[in-house]
Motif scaffolding. Structure first.
Motif, PDB file in Angstrom:
ATOM      1  N   UNK A 102       0.860  -1.238   0.063  1.00 11.06           N
ATOM      2  CA  UNK A 102       0.005  -0.083  -0.122  1.00 11.06           C
ATOM      3  C   UNK A 102       0.855   1.310  -0.080  1.00 11.06           C
ATOM      4  N   UNK A 103       1.944   1.221   0.844  1.00 13.81           N
ATOM      5  CA  UNK A 103       2.671   2.206   1.060  1.00 13.81           C
ATOM      6  C   UNK A 103       3.360   2.663  -0.516  1.00 13.81           C
ATOM      7  N   UNK A 104       3.765   1.512  -1.375  1.00  9.44           N
ATOM      8  CA  UNK A 104       4.489   1.922  -2.758  1.00  9.44           C
ATOM      9  C   UNK A 104       3.428   2.493  -3.566  1.00  9.44           C
ATOM     10  N   UNK A 111       3.055  10.994  -6.145  1.00 11.54           N
ATOM     11  CA  UNK A 111       3.946  11.529  -7.060  1.00 11.54           C
ATOM     12  C   UNK A 111       3.283  11.911  -8.324  1.00 11.54           C
ATOM     13  N   UNK A 112       2.271  11.085  -8.950  1.00 14.34           N
ATOM     14  CA  UNK A 112       1.406  11.405  -9.847  1.00 14.34           C
ATOM     15  C   UNK A 112       0.518  12.573  -9.816  1.00 14.34           C
ATOM     16  N   UNK A 113       0.046  13.111  -8.620  1.00 12.94           N
ATOM     17  CA  UNK A 113      -0.513  14.400  -8.162  1.00 12.94           C
ATOM     18  C   UNK A 113       0.413  15.291  -8.169  1.00 12.94           C
ATOM     19  N   UNK A 123       0.192  11.180 -19.547  1.00  7.43           N
ATOM     20  CA  UNK A 123       0.997   9.923 -19.737  1.00  7.43           C
ATOM     21  C   UNK A 123       2.263  10.473 -19.324  1.00  7.43           C
ATOM     22  N   UNK A 124       2.736  11.716 -19.357  1.00  7.80           N
ATOM     23  CA  UNK A 124       4.280  11.815 -18.909  1.00  7.80           C
ATOM     24  C   UNK A 124       4.089  11.997 -17.145  1.00  7.80           C
ATOM     25  N   UNK A 125       3.160  12.412 -16.671  1.00  6.83           N
ATOM     26  CA  UNK A 125       2.876  12.288 -15.062  1.00  6.83           C
ATOM     27  C   UNK A 125       3.047  10.941 -14.639  1.00  6.83           C
ATOM     28  N   UNK A 126       2.261  10.051 -15.259  1.00  7.06           N
ATOM     29  CA  UNK A 126       2.111   8.780 -14.796  1.00  7.06           C
ATOM     30  C   UNK A 126       3.658   7.935 -14.983  1.00  7.06           C
ATOM     31  N   UNK A 127       4.343   8.314 -15.946  1.00  5.81           N
ATOM     32  CA  UNK A 127       5.559   7.718 -16.212  1.00  5.81           C
ATOM     33  C   UNK A 127       6.675   8.305 -15.215  1.00  5.81           C
ATOM     34  N   UNK A 132      10.204   7.780 -10.705  1.00  4.93           N
ATOM     35  CA  UNK A 132      10.712   8.635  -9.618  1.00  4.93           C
ATOM     36  C   UNK A 132      10.165   7.836  -8.212  1.00  4.93           C
ATOM     37  N   UNK A 133       9.346   7.344  -8.219  1.00  6.43           N
ATOM     38  CA  UNK A 133       9.041   6.483  -7.154  1.00  6.43           C
ATOM     39  C   UNK A 133       9.716   5.117  -6.708  1.00  6.43           C
ATOM     40  N   UNK A 134      10.147   4.665  -8.087  1.00  5.96           N
ATOM     41  CA  UNK A 134      10.600   3.443  -8.093  1.00  5.96           C
ATOM     42  C   UNK A 134      11.861   3.576  -7.029  1.00  5.96           C
ATOM     43  N   UNK A 135      12.660   4.375  -6.983  1.00  7.90           N
ATOM     44  CA  UNK A 135      13.949   4.379  -6.289  1.00  7.90           C
ATOM     45  C   UNK A 135      13.668   4.046  -4.800  1.00  7.90           C
TER      46      UNK A 135
END
Length: 199
Positions: A102-104, A111-113, A123-127, A132-135
Motif C-alpha cells: 500500500x505504501x508503494x 507523485x502522480x498528483x 502520460x508523462x505524469x504517470x511515467x 521517480x517513486x521506484x527508487x
C-alpha cells in the motif's frame, strides 16, 4: 556436561518453598483461536485499506486494491509451494507485507498528483511518477528485506516464520506495486486517453 549443569543449578538454588497460586492448562484450541483472530484482523485491515484507497484515489485506488489482492494470493501461493504453515507470526508478516505494498502505491499516486500539479499531461505524469517513486520503493523494500534476512538468521521458531512470510510478501509487493500497477494504469490511460488524471 549435563551433570555439571545440574550441579551448577543445585549450587545456586535457594531453599524457598513453592506455593502454587494459579495453574492453567493450554490446549491446541488456543493456537487455532489465535490464528482465526489473526486472519480476521488481516481481513478487517485489508477492507479498511481498500476503502481508504478508493476514497483517496478513486479508480486508481481500485487498481491498487486489485494489486493488493494479487499480492496476497501470490504470497499464500508461494508459502504453499514451500510447504509453509501459516501461523500467527506468519499472518503478521503478511499484514506488514500488505502495508508495504500500500505504501508503494501511495508513493506512486502522490507523485502522480505532484507531476500533474507541475502541468504535465497524464502520460508523462504517470511515467515520471513510476520512475521517480521506484527508487524510494526499492530502498524501503530492500531495507525491510535485509531486516527479514537478519531476523531469519538470528531468530528461531515464530520469529523465523515471520521473517520468511515478510520476505515473500515484500518480493511479491515489488512485482504487484511496481510492474502490475504500472501495466494496469498504462492500459487504462491508453484506453481512455484522459485530459487529466482522475486521482
Amino acid at each position: 556436561s549435563a551433570n555439571d549443569l545440574a550441579l551448577l543449578l543445585r549450587a545456586g538454588a535457594l531453599p524457598a518453598p513453592l506455593k502454587v497460586l494459579e495453574e492453567r492448562t493450554v490446549g491446541a484450541d488456543l493456537g487455532a483461536d489465535s490464528i482465526r483472530a489473526g486472519a480476521i484482523a488481516c481481513l478487517v485491515g485489508y477492507s479498511l485499506i481498500a476503502l481508504l484507497m478508493v476514497v483517496g484515489y478513486g479508480l486508481f485506488g481500485i487498481i491498487a486494491n486489485l494489486a493488493l489482492v494479487l499480492n496476497l494470493i501470490f504470497t499464500v501461493s508461494i508459502m504453499s509451494l514451500l510447504g509453509g504453515t501459516l501461523t500467527l507470526p506468519g499472518i503478521a508478516g503478511m499484514v506488514l507485507g500488505l502495508a508495504m505494498a500500500v505504501d508503494a502505491n501511495v508513493l506512486i499516486y502522490e507523485r502522480m498528483r505532484e507531476e500533474q500539479r507541475l502541468g504535465r499531461s497524464p502520460f508523462p505524469a504517470a511515467d515520471q511518477a513510476f520512475q521517480r517513486a521506484f527508487v524510494t520503493i526499492v530502498d524501503s523494500n530492500l531495507t525491510t528485506l535485509i531486516a527479514g534476512v537478519f531476523l531469519y538468521a538470528l531468530g528461531s521458531g515464530p520469529v523465523r516464520g515471520f521473517a520468511v512470510t515478510l520476505s515473500i510478501a515484500i518480493m511479491c509487493s515489488m512485482f504487484t506495486a511496481v510492474s502490475l500497477t504500472r501495466m494496469l494504469v498504462s492500459l487504462w490511460l491508453h484506453w481512455r486517453r484522459p485530459k487529466i488524471l482522475p486521482i
